[in-house]
Design an enzyme around this catalytic site. Structure first.
Site, PDB file in Angstrom:
ATOM      1  CG  HIS A  56      79.120 110.572 -51.061  1.00  0.00           C
ATOM      2  ND1 HIS A  56      80.175 111.432 -50.824  1.00  0.00           N
ATOM      3  CD2 HIS A  56      78.752 110.789 -52.359  1.00  0.00           C
ATOM      4  CE1 HIS A  56      80.439 112.120 -51.921  1.00  0.00           C
ATOM      5  NE2 HIS A  56      79.588 111.757 -52.870  1.00  0.00           N
TER       6      HIS A  56
ATOM      7  CG  HIS B  34      82.275 114.135 -43.902  1.00  0.00           C
ATOM      8  ND1 HIS B  34      82.762 112.845 -43.931  1.00  0.00           N
ATOM      9  CD2 HIS B  34      83.130 114.872 -44.662  1.00  0.00           C
ATOM     10  CE1 HIS B  34      83.861 112.799 -44.659  1.00  0.00           C
ATOM     11  NE2 HIS B  34      84.104 114.022 -45.122  1.00  0.00           N
TER      12      HIS B  34
END
Length: 355
Positions: free
Chosen positions: A139, A141
Site C-alpha cells: 500500500h 500513495h
C-alpha cells in the site's frame, strides 16, 4: 483298468479313448481360457490401481498448485490520500498475522505518486520475485503501474477506494493544517494557518483551487505524462479503462463497510474476518480530520463551475456506478444488517460421463 479293456470290445475301447482324448483337450482349453481370463483380470486390476495412483497424484498436484498460487498472490492498494485509506489499511495490518501474509508500505520521497522508470523496474521486480514476502499486501500513495509493460508473467491484484472529489479536497485542506486523531502530535505542513476552506475559496487561494481536485483521475490513469496534465480528457478515459479492466474492486469512502465485506468474500486469503473487525469500531479503524468545517453551498457551487471538477466528478460517478452494480449482485440488506449472497451458479450436463 486292464480288466475293463479286456471285457470291452475293441471298437468301444477306441471310442472310449477318443472320448477321453476329446475331454482332455476340452479341459485343457477351458483351463487355458481361465488362465487367460485371470491374466486379463489381473492386468485390469493393476491398470485400475495405477490409474487411481495417477489420479491421486494429479489431484494432489492440483491442490499443491492451487496452494502455491494462493501463496503467490500480491495485492496492491495504491491509496488515494484522504479517502479513508488509513482506516482501511489498518484492517490489513490487524489481519496479517492471523491470515498469514505480509503488509508492506510503499514510502516514496515526498509522497511523489510518480516513480522514475528505473524505480518502476525495481518495484516490479521486487513485487514479482520477492518470494519471502509472499503473499503480500502493498500500500502507498502511488499511481497505477501497468505490470504488463515489463514482461512479467503474472500481474498483481489492484484494489482502491475513491471519494467525492470536493469532500476529499476539504478533508485534505484541513488535514494539512490541523492533522487528525490518528497522530495528533505530528506537525503538519500548513500548521498555524487558521483560514477556513470557505475563506480560501473566496480569496482564490491555491490550496483550494480547482486544480487541487485533479488527483483521483491521475492516480488511476498511471505513469503516462498525459495523466498528469490537468483537465486531460484522455487521462479521464484511461482512468476509467484501468478501473474497469485492471482493478478487482474499487470502493467508495461513503460505503466502506460494503467494500470491506465484498473484499472478504472475493479475497478471503487476505480479508477473512475483516467485516467483523471493521464493525467492532476500534479506534485504529477510525481516522478523522480535526477542525474540519463543512463548506458552504456558495463555495461548493464555485468549485463545481470548473471543468476540472466536472471531470473528477464524472470519474467518481463512474466508479460509484461500477461499485454499486457489483454490490447489487453480491450483497443484500435485511433488518438493517448486510449479508453476502450465497453462490448462485452450479455445474450440470458434465460430459464425458465418468464410470
Amino acid at each position: 483298468m486292464a480288466l475293463w479293456r479286456m471285457m470291452m470290445p475293441p471298437k468301444y475301447q477306441l471310442l472310449a479313448l477318443l472320448a477321453f482324448a476329446v475331454a482332455m483337450v476340452f479341459l485343457e482349453n477351458q483351463i487355458q481360457k481361465l488362465e487367460e481370463s485371470r491374466g486379463k483380470l489381473e492386468l485390469a486390476i493393476a491398470r485400475h490401481e495405477v490409474r487411481e495412483v495417477d489420479e491421486r497424484r494429479v489431484q494432489e498436484g492440483v491442490r499443491e498448485a492451487l496452494l502455491d498460487e494462493e501463496e503467490d498472490i500480491v495485492v496492491i492498494y495504491n491509496r488515494v490520500p484522504k479517502t479513508a485509506s488509513t482506516s482501511f489499511t489498518n484492517i490489513a495490518y490487524d489481519l496479517c498475522s492471523r491470515n498469514h501474509y505480509h503488509v508492506l508500505h510503499i514510502n516514496t520521497t515526498k509522497n511523489n505518486p510518480v516513480m522514475s522508470l528505473q524505480d518502476q523496474v525495481r518495484f516490479v521486480k521486487n513485487v514479482t520475485s520477492w518470494k519471502e514476502m509472499k503473499p503480500a499486501f502493498y500500500h502507498g500513495h502511488v499511481s497505477f503501474l501497468d505490470f504488463t509493460k515489463f514482461g512479467v508473467p503474472k500481474k498483481p491484484v489492484y484494489i482502491n477506494i475513491i471519494r467525492d472529489p470536493i469532500e476529499r479536497l476539504v478533508s485534505y485542506y484541513y488535514f494539512l493544517r490541523f492533522g487528525d486523531d490518528y497522530r495528533p502530535g505530528l506537525r503538519r505542513r500548513k500548521q498555524g494557518d487558521k483560514k477556513t476552506f470557505d475563506e480560501c475559496v473566496a480569496a482564490g487561494g491555491s490550496d483550494c483551487a480547482p486544480e487541487k481536485l485533479w488527483l483521483q483521475i491521475p492516480f488511476f490513469c498511471g505513469h503516462y505524462s498525459e495523466c498528469w496534465n490537468i483537465g486531460s480528457r484522455w487521462a479521464l478515459e484511461q482512468a476509467k479503462y484501468n478501473l474497469v479492466n485492471e482493478y478487482m474492486l474499487v470502493g467508495v469512502t461513503e460505503e466502506l463497510e460494503d467494500f470491506v465485506m465484498m473484499l472478504e468474500a472475493i479475497l478471503p486469503r487476505f480479508f477473512k474476518g475483516a467485516t467483523e473487525l471493521y464493525r467492532t469500531g476500534k479506534k485504529s479503524h477510525l481516522r478523522k480530520t480535526t477542525e474540519k468545517k463543512p463548506p458552504t453551498k456558495e463555495s461548493i457551487a464555485r468549485l463545481q463551475q470548473s471543468a476540472i471538477w466536472k471531470m473528477e466528478n464524472e470519474f467518481y460517478e463512474f466508479a460509484l456506478e461500477q461499485f454499486q452494480f457489483a454490490r447489487a449482485h453480491a450483497v443484500r440488506e435485511k433488518d438493517g444488517e448486510l449479508y453476502l449472497l450465497a453462490q448462485n451458479f452450479f455445474y450440470e450436463k458434465i460430459y464425458p460421463k465418468t464410470t
